[in-house]
Write a protein that holds these residues in place. Structure first.
Motif, mmCIF file in Angstrom:
data_model
loop_
_atom_site.group_PDB
_atom_site.id
_atom_site.type_symbol
_atom_site.label_atom_id
_atom_site.label_comp_id
_atom_site.label_asym_id
_atom_site.label_seq_id
_atom_site.Cartn_x
_atom_site.Cartn_y
_atom_site.Cartn_z
ATOM 1 N N ILE A 116 0.869 -1.176 -0.012
ATOM 2 C CA ILE A 116 0.072 0.003 0.000
ATOM 3 C C ILE A 116 0.892 1.392 -0.109
ATOM 4 C CG2 ILE A 116 -2.068 -0.906 1.148
ATOM 5 C CD1 ILE A 116 -1.192 -0.537 3.702
ATOM 6 N N SER A 117 1.955 1.310 0.679
ATOM 7 C CA SER A 117 2.918 2.394 0.734
ATOM 8 C C SER A 117 2.311 3.801 0.581
ATOM 9 C CB SER A 117 3.637 2.506 -0.602
ATOM 10 O OG SER A 117 4.842 3.484 -0.491
ATOM 11 N N ASN A 118 1.485 3.786 2.038
ATOM 12 C CA ASN A 118 0.573 4.962 2.224
ATOM 13 C C ASN A 118 0.921 5.795 3.524
ATOM 14 O OD1 ASN A 118 -0.480 3.405 4.350
ATOM 15 N ND2 ASN A 118 -2.376 3.083 3.546
ATOM 16 N N ASN A 152 4.598 -2.586 5.370
ATOM 17 C CA ASN A 152 4.171 -4.054 4.968
ATOM 18 C C ASN A 152 5.123 -4.345 3.658
ATOM 19 O OD1 ASN A 152 2.958 -2.458 2.967
ATOM 20 N ND2 ASN A 152 1.160 -4.120 2.854
ATOM 21 N N HIS A 153 6.101 -3.641 3.559
ATOM 22 C CA HIS A 153 6.961 -3.686 2.353
ATOM 23 C C HIS A 153 7.983 -2.891 2.238
ATOM 24 C CE1 HIS A 153 7.820 -3.933 -2.132
ATOM 25 N NE2 HIS A 153 7.281 -4.785 -2.047
ATOM 26 N N ASN A 161 14.606 -8.486 1.374
ATOM 27 C CA ASN A 161 13.370 -8.215 1.289
ATOM 28 C C ASN A 161 12.162 -8.111 2.313
ATOM 29 O OD1 ASN A 161 13.653 -7.477 -1.615
ATOM 30 N ND2 ASN A 161 13.797 -9.695 -1.874
ATOM 31 N N ARG A 162 12.708 -7.881 3.677
ATOM 32 C CA ARG A 162 11.881 -7.619 4.707
ATOM 33 C C ARG A 162 11.069 -6.522 4.713
ATOM 34 N NH1 ARG A 162 12.650 -10.605 9.237
ATOM 35 N NH2 ARG A 162 11.721 -9.260 10.361
ATOM 36 N N PRO A 163 9.874 -6.339 5.253
ATOM 37 C CA PRO A 163 9.251 -5.016 5.460
ATOM 38 C C PRO A 163 10.094 -4.036 5.876
ATOM 39 C CG PRO A 163 7.789 -6.809 5.948
ATOM 40 C CD PRO A 163 9.107 -7.274 6.174
ATOM 41 N N PHE A 164 9.588 -2.745 6.114
ATOM 42 C CA PHE A 164 10.353 -1.406 6.368
ATOM 43 C C PHE A 164 9.534 -0.589 7.162
ATOM 44 C CE2 PHE A 164 13.515 1.918 5.494
ATOM 45 C CZ PHE A 164 14.703 1.171 4.856
ATOM 46 N N THR A 165 10.259 -0.327 8.404
ATOM 47 C CA THR A 165 9.352 0.752 9.280
ATOM 48 C C THR A 165 9.066 2.076 8.503
ATOM 49 O OG1 THR A 165 9.415 2.084 11.125
ATOM 50 C CG2 THR A 165 11.649 1.624 10.335
ATOM 51 N N ILE A 224 16.821 1.453 10.839
ATOM 52 C CA ILE A 224 15.470 1.063 10.397
ATOM 53 C C ILE A 224 15.190 -0.446 11.169
ATOM 54 C CG2 ILE A 224 15.878 1.731 7.900
ATOM 55 C CD1 ILE A 224 16.353 -1.118 7.348
ATOM 56 N N MET A 225 14.114 -0.847 11.278
ATOM 57 C CA MET A 225 13.653 -2.164 11.575
ATOM 58 C C MET A 225 12.546 -2.781 10.458
ATOM 59 S SD MET A 225 10.966 -1.221 14.751
ATOM 60 C CE MET A 225 9.428 -0.483 14.579
ATOM 61 N N GLY A 226 12.394 -3.965 10.841
ATOM 62 C CA GLY A 226 11.437 -4.736 9.891
ATOM 63 C C GLY A 226 10.566 -5.575 10.932
ATOM 64 N N VAL A 227 9.423 -5.828 10.927
ATOM 65 C CA VAL A 227 8.419 -6.728 11.877
ATOM 66 C C VAL A 227 7.873 -7.543 10.629
ATOM 67 C CG1 VAL A 227 6.698 -6.730 13.256
ATOM 68 C CG2 VAL A 227 8.217 -4.950 13.475
ATOM 69 N N THR A 228 7.598 -8.782 10.978
ATOM 70 C CA THR A 228 7.134 -9.741 10.107
ATOM 71 C C THR A 228 6.164 -10.800 11.309
ATOM 72 O OG1 THR A 228 8.810 -11.400 10.178
ATOM 73 C CG2 THR A 228 8.873 -9.795 8.374
#
Length: 614
Positions: A221-223, A239-240, A265-269, A283-287
């Motif tokens: 969504i990049s929103n 989520n991306h 390719n993890r999500p990106f805060t 940065i951080m990424g949560v899955t």
């Protein structure tokens, strides 16, 4: 001995891990993935004919299989529009302008030393008329209010050729993610099934069908936010990966081009932070699967991942923001969690557990999971931070907006969504409660300015509400030059309790300027136990803001030397404007009100990006 001919076909084992790419790039069906060992002896004509034939067969099988899946979804799942409440009209989507247009309706005057640049705000703008809910033989599911496709709204400030007056232009454009291109440009209809809210069986099948059809659980969504690093500009939702944006045209240039193996390719805060002094991006990424959270550090030039670590959380905590100080990364672990096992047992995939623990982690910049010092704090949901900094050699201060409940995802199955939000936006007791749940959950979604002081030497936590009046705020921001450093001022959007309650959605009726601390005689900062000073700028009746940001004066010496800029919409006149306020004359009238050529829906975060005047 003569070598025998060998033809190795692609591995189609069900145990093979599926690719993260869309089906058109799945290695099972890609001709480029065919591994063929050519013998040294001459290949017979019949062999040369067999290989292309097999490739063609796989292509046809893939096409047939995808058509069958699409046909199944089209016949079983029914997409319908979610109905907007009359007080939610400005959450409805708008169309793209097509190109930048000159803005001529400007009340007031922009100062001569206002910087050249672009004020850009991100927000959800759902495709095909609005957010959808989906009904099928498996039950119902729906997209939640934060899931609309990203649309950027940009206001460009450029000095006119005479060097005195300003030329102001407005443009808007969708962020063209892969899933946007699939649905909007290729399929021309909704394709992704909702996976957050709804009946457990329906959500499970949505996850499965999205993965099999598109190689991903959810659409991109990049929103949520926009940021700059190393001269490049990005749109982001967590989520991306970020999407790089041409800041002058708003065209989407593609995904972040960092080495894919470095971040996998993890999500990106949505809220990366530039580390003080080094300029590195933290940065951080949560899955939803292990490792649940990783922290990464990207070089100042944006070309390398210089550090990455698994935080080793025991749950998938949907942490929205990371903090930084000079030496540390600050991690929020609260009880808003994603859990597939809970979904399989019939519960919600995404849930806020009011009884769950909350803690804050302080990790050395390049530390590992064993180096994190965790501090247990009172249960809460803190989506957004003002700032974090080191008060001395052994204490970290964290300022944020703290609530007793989570606005995401909303009510569980069987509860009326509008009533659930309305009740929790309603401050029934007209007071702030942070130590216990308010009666009937009234006001539990109302965030307050809050402070945590974390003693690294003793492990002690001191926490308190910074303002004792009933002043509720969120979407905080500061002068970014002070990120991770002791700062004196913070700003936020003032949540309008009754308007939010009447609409069942966040509405912000003003802006706040907070004075956190004072200088001491030796020009250092100090904190005391007194209530901090707060100054409010209230908007006109039935007007609400979004995407507020601080614009520093180029050569300003003081922290608050600059301007506040924000989108404002008047629901009576249905007019959208951008307000510019003098940050040092905060409660006074805006120095400029810029009327935009079309309505701008309420959105999320904004930023001012200085750019050269061409």
């Amino acid at each position: 001995m003569m070598m025998k001919k060998m033809i190795i076909l692609p591995n189609c084992s069900l145990n093979q891990k599926p690719s993260i790419h869309p089906p058109s790039k799945l290695p099972h069906f890609s001709s480029s993935n065919l591994s063929i060992i050519i013998p040294t002896e001459k290949v017979k004509k019949t062999d040369r004919e067999i290989i292309p034939l097999k490739v063609d067969v796989f292509k046809k099988l893939k096409t047939t299989w995808m058509k069958l899946l699409d046909g199944f979804v089209d016949s079983v799942f029914e997409f319908s529009d979610q109905t907007l409440h009359p007080n939610q009209i400005n959450f409805a989507p708008v169309e793209e302008m097509g190109s930048a247009v000159t803005v001529t309706n400007i009340q007031g005057t922009l100062p001569q030393d206002f910087p050249h640049g672009v004020y850009i705000r991100n927000g959800g703008n759902p495709l095909f008329g609005g957010l959808k809910w989906v009904k099928s033989i498996f039950g119902e599911s729906s997209f939640i209010w934060v899931e609309g496709e990203g649309m950027l709204h940009a206001l460009y400030f450029k000095k006119a050729s005479n060097g005195k007056s300003w030329e102001v232009l407005y443009n808007n454009r969708f962020v063209e993610t892969d899933s946007f291109r699939l649905e909007k440009l290729e399929k021309k209809r909704p394709c992704f099934l909702p996976t957050v809210e709804g009946d457990s069986v329906a959500v499970l099948f949505a996850f499965l069908l999205n993965w099999v059809r598109f190689g991903k659980f959810n659409k991109d969504i990049s929103n949520t936010n926009v940021f700059e690093h190393s001269g490049k500009f990005y749109s982001i939702a967590e989520n991306h990966l970020p999407h790089q944006i041409d800041i002058n045209t708003l065209h989407t240039l593609g995904n972040w081009d960092l080495d894919a193996t470095a971040w996998n390719n993890r999500p990106f805060t949505s809220h990366p932070k530039k580390a003080p002094e080094t300029g590195e991006l933290v940065i951080m990424g949560v899955t939803s699967t292990k490792p649940f959270m990783e922290v990464g550090i990207i070089s100042e030039d944006g070309k390398r991942m210089v550090h990455k670590v698994d935080v080793k959380l025991s749950r998938s905590s949907l942490s929205h923001e990371i903090g930084v100080t000079k030496r540390y990364n600050v991690i929020l672990d609260y009880a808003l969690t994603m859990d597939f096992n809970r979904l399989i047992r019939g519960g919600p995939f995404l849930k806020y557990d009011k009884e769950g623990y909350t803690r804050i982690g302080v990790m050395p910049r390049y530390g590992d999971s064993d180096s994190i010092k965790w501090f247990n704090v009172k249960p809460n949901c803190c989506m957004h931070l003002f700032n974090c900094f080191e008060l001395n050699q052994h204490e970290v201060v964290v300022w944020g907006c703290r609530a007793n409940d989570s606005v995401i995802p909303g009510p569980e199955k069987g509860l009326n969504k509008f009533e659930w939000f309305s009740q929790r936006f309603n401050n029934q007791n007209n007071k702030i409660v942070v130590n216990e749940e308010e009666d009937n959950n009234g006001g539990s979604l109302l965030p307050v300015a809050y402070q945590w002081r974390l003693n690294l030497r003793t492990g002690e936590v001191k926490e308190k509400c910074l303002i004792h009046q009933s002043i509720f705020m969120d979407f905080p921001f500061i002068n970014l030059r002070f990120t991770g450093l002791p700062n004196k001022f913070g700003y936020a959007q003032l949540l309008h309790s009754s308007a939010s309650s009447n609409s069942g959605m966040f509405k912000f009726g003003g802006l706040a300027k907070l004075q956190f601390q004072q200088h001491t005689s030796n020009d250092e900062f100090s904190l005391d136990d007194e209530e901090i000073k707060v100054e409010c700028h209230m908007l006109e009746e039935n007007s609400y803001c979004s995407g507020a940001s601080f614009v520093p004066r180029e050569n300003g010496e003081e922290e608050d030397d600059g301007w506040i800029i924000a989108h404002v919409h008047n629901e009576i006149t249905n007019t959208s404007q951008v307000y510019v306020l003098d940050a040092r004359k905060f409660s006074e009238e805006p120095i400029a009100k810029i009327t935009l050529p079309q309505r701008v829906p309420y959105g999320f975060h904004g930023a001012f990006m200085p750019i050269k005047n061409n």
